[in-house]
Scaffold this active site. Structure first.
Site, PDB file in Angstrom:
ATOM      1  N   CYS A  37      25.226  27.924 -21.815  1.00 24.49           N
ATOM      2  CA  CYS A  37      24.797  27.557 -23.244  1.00 24.49           C
ATOM      3  C   CYS A  37      26.105  27.382 -24.003  1.00 24.49           C
ATOM      4  O   CYS A  37      27.310  27.951 -23.700  1.00 24.49           O
ATOM      5  CB  CYS A  37      24.116  28.792 -23.747  1.00 24.49           C
ATOM      6  SG  CYS A  37      22.709  29.322 -22.973  1.00 24.49           S
ATOM      7  N   ARG A  79      29.546  21.929 -20.321  1.00 26.85           N
ATOM      8  CA  ARG A  79      29.174  23.346 -20.029  1.00 26.85           C
ATOM      9  C   ARG A  79      27.798  23.204 -19.189  1.00 26.85           C
ATOM     10  O   ARG A  79      27.280  24.172 -18.685  1.00 26.85           O
ATOM     11  CB  ARG A  79      29.052  24.234 -20.922  1.00 26.85           C
ATOM     12  CG  ARG A  79      30.400  24.564 -21.893  1.00 26.85           C
ATOM     13  CD  ARG A  79      30.194  25.440 -22.935  1.00 26.85           C
ATOM     14  NE  ARG A  79      29.794  26.662 -22.903  1.00 26.85           N
ATOM     15  CZ  ARG A  79      30.640  27.921 -22.614  1.00 26.85           C
ATOM     16  NH1 ARG A  79      32.044  27.372 -22.593  1.00 26.85           N
ATOM     17  NH2 ARG A  79      30.200  28.937 -22.340  1.00 26.85           N
ATOM     18  N   TRP A 100      21.086  26.728 -21.327  1.00 30.30           N
ATOM     19  CA  TRP A 100      20.892  26.368 -19.977  1.00 30.30           C
ATOM     20  C   TRP A 100      20.194  27.731 -19.573  1.00 30.30           C
ATOM     21  O   TRP A 100      20.188  28.644 -19.792  1.00 30.30           O
ATOM     22  CB  TRP A 100      22.372  26.523 -19.249  1.00 30.30           C
ATOM     23  CG  TRP A 100      22.250  26.554 -18.007  1.00 30.30           C
ATOM     24  CD1 TRP A 100      22.128  25.119 -17.195  1.00 30.30           C
ATOM     25  CD2 TRP A 100      22.428  27.206 -16.985  1.00 30.30           C
ATOM     26  NE1 TRP A 100      22.126  25.456 -15.882  1.00 30.30           N
ATOM     27  CE2 TRP A 100      22.203  26.739 -15.513  1.00 30.30           C
ATOM     28  CE3 TRP A 100      22.469  28.780 -17.002  1.00 30.30           C
ATOM     29  CZ2 TRP A 100      22.380  27.407 -14.559  1.00 30.30           C
ATOM     30  CZ3 TRP A 100      22.459  29.492 -15.590  1.00 30.30           C
ATOM     31  CH2 TRP A 100      22.531  28.808 -14.316  1.00 30.30           C
ATOM     32  N   ASN A 114      23.801  32.886 -26.000  1.00 23.61           N
ATOM     33  CA  ASN A 114      24.467  32.837 -24.768  1.00 23.61           C
ATOM     34  C   ASN A 114      24.569  34.221 -23.964  1.00 23.61           C
ATOM     35  O   ASN A 114      24.835  34.941 -24.440  1.00 23.61           O
ATOM     36  CB  ASN A 114      25.746  32.103 -24.924  1.00 23.61           C
ATOM     37  CG  ASN A 114      26.270  31.781 -23.311  1.00 23.61           C
ATOM     38  OD1 ASN A 114      25.693  31.897 -22.338  1.00 23.61           O
ATOM     39  ND2 ASN A 114      27.711  31.613 -23.318  1.00 23.61           N
ATOM     40  N   GLY A 115      23.879  34.218 -22.847  1.00 24.41           N
ATOM     41  CA  GLY A 115      23.753  35.340 -22.129  1.00 24.41           C
ATOM     42  C   GLY A 115      22.495  35.925 -21.699  1.00 24.41           C
ATOM     43  O   GLY A 115      21.616  34.945 -21.769  1.00 24.41           O
ATOM     44  N   GLU A 123      33.438  22.424   1.203  1.00 26.13           N
ATOM     45  CA  GLU A 123      33.511  21.709  -0.140  1.00 26.13           C
ATOM     46  C   GLU A 123      32.976  20.194  -0.145  1.00 26.13           C
ATOM     47  O   GLU A 123      32.493  19.843  -1.142  1.00 26.13           O
ATOM     48  CB  GLU A 123      35.015  21.760  -0.537  1.00 26.13           C
ATOM     49  CG  GLU A 123      35.346  21.044  -1.756  1.00 26.13           C
ATOM     50  CD  GLU A 123      34.828  21.490  -3.217  1.00 26.13           C
ATOM     51  OE1 GLU A 123      33.839  22.537  -2.997  1.00 26.13           O
ATOM     52  OE2 GLU A 123      34.855  20.938  -4.077  1.00 26.13           O
ATOM     53  N   LYS A 165      29.998  19.104  -2.669  1.00 31.48           N
ATOM     54  CA  LYS A 165      30.152  18.243  -3.547  1.00 31.48           C
ATOM     55  C   LYS A 165      28.991  17.055  -3.340  1.00 31.48           C
ATOM     56  O   LYS A 165      28.308  16.434  -4.358  1.00 31.48           O
ATOM     57  CB  LYS A 165      31.351  17.222  -3.354  1.00 31.48           C
ATOM     58  CG  LYS A 165      32.725  17.846  -3.938  1.00 31.48           C
ATOM     59  CD  LYS A 165      32.912  17.973  -5.547  1.00 31.48           C
ATOM     60  CE  LYS A 165      32.328  19.356  -6.018  1.00 31.48           C
ATOM     61  NZ  LYS A 165      33.204  20.496  -5.881  1.00 31.48           N
ATOM     62  N   GLU A 208      25.584  18.746  -4.728  1.00 34.04           N
ATOM     63  CA  GLU A 208      25.464  18.894  -6.025  1.00 34.04           C
ATOM     64  C   GLU A 208      25.367  17.464  -6.832  1.00 34.04           C
ATOM     65  O   GLU A 208      24.789  17.182  -7.853  1.00 34.04           O
ATOM     66  CB  GLU A 208      26.420  19.964  -6.809  1.00 34.04           C
ATOM     67  CG  GLU A 208      27.789  19.339  -6.712  1.00 34.04           C
ATOM     68  CD  GLU A 208      28.765  20.471  -7.053  1.00 34.04           C
ATOM     69  OE1 GLU A 208      28.314  21.289  -7.715  1.00 34.04           O
ATOM     70  OE2 GLU A 208      30.009  20.539  -6.762  1.00 34.04           O
ATOM     71  N   HIS A 245      26.700  26.608  18.680  1.00 33.71           N
ATOM     72  CA  HIS A 245      26.208  27.805  18.754  1.00 33.71           C
ATOM     73  C   HIS A 245      24.682  27.430  17.866  1.00 33.71           C
ATOM     74  O   HIS A 245      24.162  28.655  17.631  1.00 33.71           O
ATOM     75  CB  HIS A 245      26.741  28.767  18.341  1.00 33.71           C
ATOM     76  CG  HIS A 245      27.877  29.394  18.888  1.00 33.71           C
ATOM     77  ND1 HIS A 245      27.932  29.902  20.026  1.00 33.71           N
ATOM     78  CD2 HIS A 245      29.466  29.003  18.816  1.00 33.71           C
ATOM     79  CE1 HIS A 245      29.181  30.096  20.702  1.00 33.71           C
ATOM     80  NE2 HIS A 245      30.005  29.295  19.787  1.00 33.71           N
ATOM     81  N   LYS A 281      28.396  24.181 -16.137  1.00 34.28           N
ATOM     82  CA  LYS A 281      29.794  24.354 -15.862  1.00 34.28           C
ATOM     83  C   LYS A 281      30.458  25.776 -15.700  1.00 34.28           C
ATOM     84  O   LYS A 281      31.224  26.128 -15.006  1.00 34.28           O
ATOM     85  CB  LYS A 281      30.485  23.546 -16.891  1.00 34.28           C
ATOM     86  CG  LYS A 281      32.091  23.364 -16.659  1.00 34.28           C
ATOM     87  CD  LYS A 281      32.658  22.627 -15.558  1.00 34.28           C
ATOM     88  CE  LYS A 281      33.880  22.649 -15.407  1.00 34.28           C
ATOM     89  NZ  LYS A 281      34.234  21.906 -13.710  1.00 34.28           N
TER      90      LYS A 281
HETATM   91  C1  F6R Z   1      31.249  23.411  -7.882  1.00 34.51           C
HETATM   92  C2  F6R Z   1      31.468  24.428  -8.985  1.00 34.51           C
HETATM   93  C3  F6R Z   1      30.981  25.531  -8.691  1.00 34.51           C
HETATM   94  C4  F6R Z   1      32.036  26.358  -9.281  1.00 34.51           C
HETATM   95  C5  F6R Z   1      31.724  27.861  -9.491  1.00 34.51           C
HETATM   96  C6  F6R Z   1      32.803  28.946 -10.026  1.00 34.51           C
HETATM   97  O1  F6R Z   1      31.436  21.974  -7.864  1.00 34.51           O
HETATM   98  O2  F6R Z   1      32.120  23.664 -10.036  1.00 34.51           O
HETATM   99  O3  F6R Z   1      30.587  25.953  -7.468  1.00 34.51           O
HETATM  100  O4  F6R Z   1      33.396  26.451  -8.617  1.00 34.51           O
HETATM  101  O5  F6R Z   1      30.691  28.006 -10.137  1.00 34.51           O
HETATM  102  O6  F6R Z   1      33.097  28.469 -11.043  1.00 34.51           O
HETATM  103  P1  F6R Z   1      34.631  29.055 -11.942  1.00 34.51           P
HETATM  104  O7  F6R Z   1      35.500  28.495 -10.763  1.00 34.51           O
HETATM  105  O8  F6R Z   1      34.756  28.685 -13.212  1.00 34.51           O
HETATM  106  O9  F6R Z   1      34.530  30.573 -11.747  1.00 34.51           O
END
Ligand code: F6R
Length: 630
Positions: free
Chosen positions: A2, A35, A83, A109-110, A499, A503, A506, A522, A625
């Site tokens: 949020c 965010r 969110w 927010n929360g 990773e 990517k 997502e 395995h 975010k």
């Molecule tokens: C993926 C991504 C998330 C963050 C994760 C941790 O692209 O951005 O997997 O890496 O939510 O977020 P932070 O680094 O802000 O603790």
């Protein structure tokens, strides 16, 4: 997660404030879009009433609603991008929520953990609810206290006092902002475990989840502490704790330029941020060593003597940041010979981990607000561990609560999917590893200097990959119909593979998995069928032992079963050509540093494929975010 904005301005012409609250709040919400959110709403106080509008979906939906049903001009307003947590992303569940017969509006927010119990209590008093949210319960509680406990009496402290009393009853994590029709020139806010910053203007004041919420108006900010209430008017900012005792925030000057949060000519923030990576790595390296190659991590406030006694490192992080942690493990164990574990923050504290005063916790978080990581760090601190935060967001909660911080200097990362922060995190983790090796005498100064010199060459090498991005972009675009893509890697190539898969999941919403190449036989090899695309991160042929040969064997295993192999290999590695449909070359670099290069083509591939599918790469569906709930 949020986004929250609040505004109060002057109307008497003494100062050059007096912006329309609606404009300020909407602009703030736009800046906070990064965010991640799935509905938005706004409330203003005007003519002795609260007027609010809210809509599910993106801000444009709210703007259409505002065009259809305009809000009155006002000098006081609050706005929210939600969110969804409790209750789906519907108009009804969007914030603000009203109480006290529509005279009070609240955004949040929360998560209020004891909302069910409070709701029962309020239902018994005859309160009715329109939504499924915990926020509406907080609004009703605040309204009930204001009206029934304080008699709506400003002399008894009005909205501020009601907020203090409400917060004493709330459990969980929350930033709350409230306005009341009886007090048209006041916004009251509270903060526990969720972020909130005050912006100080001339004849106007602001509130935001972070400074982006008001960066267009002021650069003077006050960071609120834990469990604080703040009341803003156009002229004043008053801070107390939840019990009414005066409290202080920390004032600071925001030193980043709003323009740096713009797209810089790229079609998306993500593409810009991928291209920011040479600079992100460079900035993270800058000023961290002297001319003799001696690392001087001044911000690491932990007594060096204490760092010498560390006998175990646990890296705590989530998602992409956890993959940065996996890379860190290989480097730290190799350079410092300290056993290093990497654990997902949300798994850590629930398994009774073995942590003591000789344990060094290294948390990695771009936002510095990830609740899972924050809670894990707090738990580790309670057990006596020393805590270092690797973080990209100045003044955020995790570094503030850690014993020490090593900031990454990637600049604001706006796209929800992390790219430049990942490379900056790996860079910072290398610096930490080298610093520990220097301190504990595991490496000669000359060796450290050589590794730092290799790191210093990385930004130019990333730039070379970016300069040749057309080939990988083309491949991504041509694979828009792929249903599943697998990624293989060994050693530091394994987290890179994971990773790469994350990517793609997502951004492009297709099935993708990253595997340790050796694990394939395995079980996962059963997934391979004719035409299955498989990316393979191939280690340098100049690297250790038979790592290269082993990975080449793995490529042959999947090819023999029909896989279409796409290989990321080091320049000069001609041998792999025979086994790959496509080869993307990255510049030569020592094996441990290779993730800083090998990740880049995978980011570009995911971006190109998702863009070819027409998806919004900056704000992928269902993602936030900054994940500030557990
Ligand atoms: C993926 C991504 C998330 C963050 C994760 C941790 O692209 O951005 O997997 O890496 O939510 O977020 P932070 O680094 O802000 O603790």
């Amino acid at each position: 997660m949020c986004g929250i904005v609040g505004y109060v301005g002057h109307s008497d012409g003494r100062v050059n404030a007096g912006h329309n609250a609606l404009d300020v709040v909407l602009e703030g919400l736009r800046r906070l879009e990064y965010r991640g959110y799935d509905s938005a709403g706004i409330a203003v106080v005007a003519d002795g009433t609260i007027s609010s509008r809210k809509k599910s979906g993106k801000l444009n939906n709210l703007i259409s609603e505002l065009e259809a049903r305009p809000l009155p001009e006002s000098l006081t307003g609050i706005g929210h991008t939600r969110w969804a947590t409790h209750g789906g992303p519907t108009d009804q569940n969007a914030h603000p929520h009203l109480a006290d017969g529509g005279k009070l509006a609240l955004i949040h927010n929360g998560i209020i953990e004891n909302f069910a119990e409070l709701k029962q209590e309020l239902l018994a008093k005859g309160v009715t609810f329109q939504s499924e949210t915990d926020t509406e319960v907080a609004a009703a509680l605040l309204g009930d206290i204001y009206r029934n406990q304080l008699g709506g009496d400003a002399a008894k402290g009005g909205l501020t006092r009601a907020m203090q009393l409400a917060c004493q009853r709330l459990e969980g994590a929350f930033t709350l902002l409230a306005v009341h029709a009886d007090q048209p020139d006041v916004v009251v806010a509270a903060r526990r475990n969720s972020p909130l910053v005050v912006g100080l203007g001339e004849g106007e004041n602001f509130l935001g989840s972070d400074v982006s919420g008001f960066i267009d108006y002021t650069r003077r900010a006050v960071e609120l502490g834990q469990d604080q209430i703040v009341t803003i008017t156009a002229d004043a900012v008053d801070i107390t704790d939840f019990y009414g005792a005066p409290a202080q925030g920390k004032e600071y000057e925001v030193n980043w330029d709003p323009a740096s949060a713009e797209k810089g000519g790229f079609p998306s923030f993500m593409e810009k941020e991928i291209h920011d990576q040479p600079d992100a790595v460079l900035q993270t390296l800058l000023g961290r060593s002297d001319i003799h190659g001696k690392l001087t991590l001044d911000e690491l406030r932990i007594d060096p003597q204490l760092l010498k006694t560390v006998d175990k490192i646990i890296v705590l992080a989530c998602g992409t940041s956890a993959y940065a942690g996996q890379v860190a493990k290989y480097a730290i164990e190799n350079w410092c010979r300290i056993p290093t574990e990497v654990e997902l923050s949300h798994e850590f504290r629930y398994r009774d981990p073995i942590v003591d005063e000789n344990t060094l916790i290294v948390s990695i978080s771009q936002s510095g607000e990830t609740m899972d990581t924050l809670m894990a760090v707090r738990y580790a601190k309670e057990q006596g561990a020393k805590t270092v935060s690797i973080c990209n967001t100045n003044g955020s909660t995790i570094p503030r609560e850690s014993d020490a911080v090593l900031y990454t200097h990637a600049g604001p990362e706006i796209a929800v999917a992390s790219t430049k922060a990942f490379l900056a995190q790996i860079t910072a983790a290398y610096l930490l590893g080298l610093y520990l090796a220097q301190l504990r005498g595991n490496k000669f100064q000359g060796e450290i200097k050589d590794i730092l010199a290799d790191l210093g060459k990385i930004p130019a090498k990333i730039q070379r990959i970016l300069d040749n991005e057309a080939q990988i972009k083309e491949l991504g675009q041509s694979m828009a119909d792929a249903k599943s893509v697998l990624f293989l890697g060994r050693h530091v190539g394994f987290p890179v593979a994971m990773e790469g898969a994350l990517k793609l999941k997502e951004l492009a919403y297709i099935h993708a998995e990253g595997f340790a190449a050796g694990e394939l036989k395995h079980g996962p090899i059963a997934l391979i069928e004719e035409g299955q695309p498989v990316f393979v991160v191939v280690p340098s042929p100049r690297g250790r032992d038979s790592l290269h040969a082993k990975v080449v064997s793995n490529i042959q295993e999947v090819r023999a079963r029909g896989a279409k192999t796409i290989v990321i290999a080091e320049e000069g590695d001609e041998a792999v050509k025979a086994y790959a449909e496509h080869v993307f070359y990255i510049p030569e670099t020592p094996t441990l540093l290779a993730p800083l290069l090998a990740t880049v083509p995978l980011q570009i591939f995911a971006l190109a494929l998702a863009s070819a599918k027409g998806y919004d790469v900056d704000q992928p569906r269902n993602l936030a975010k900054s994940v500030t709930v557990e």
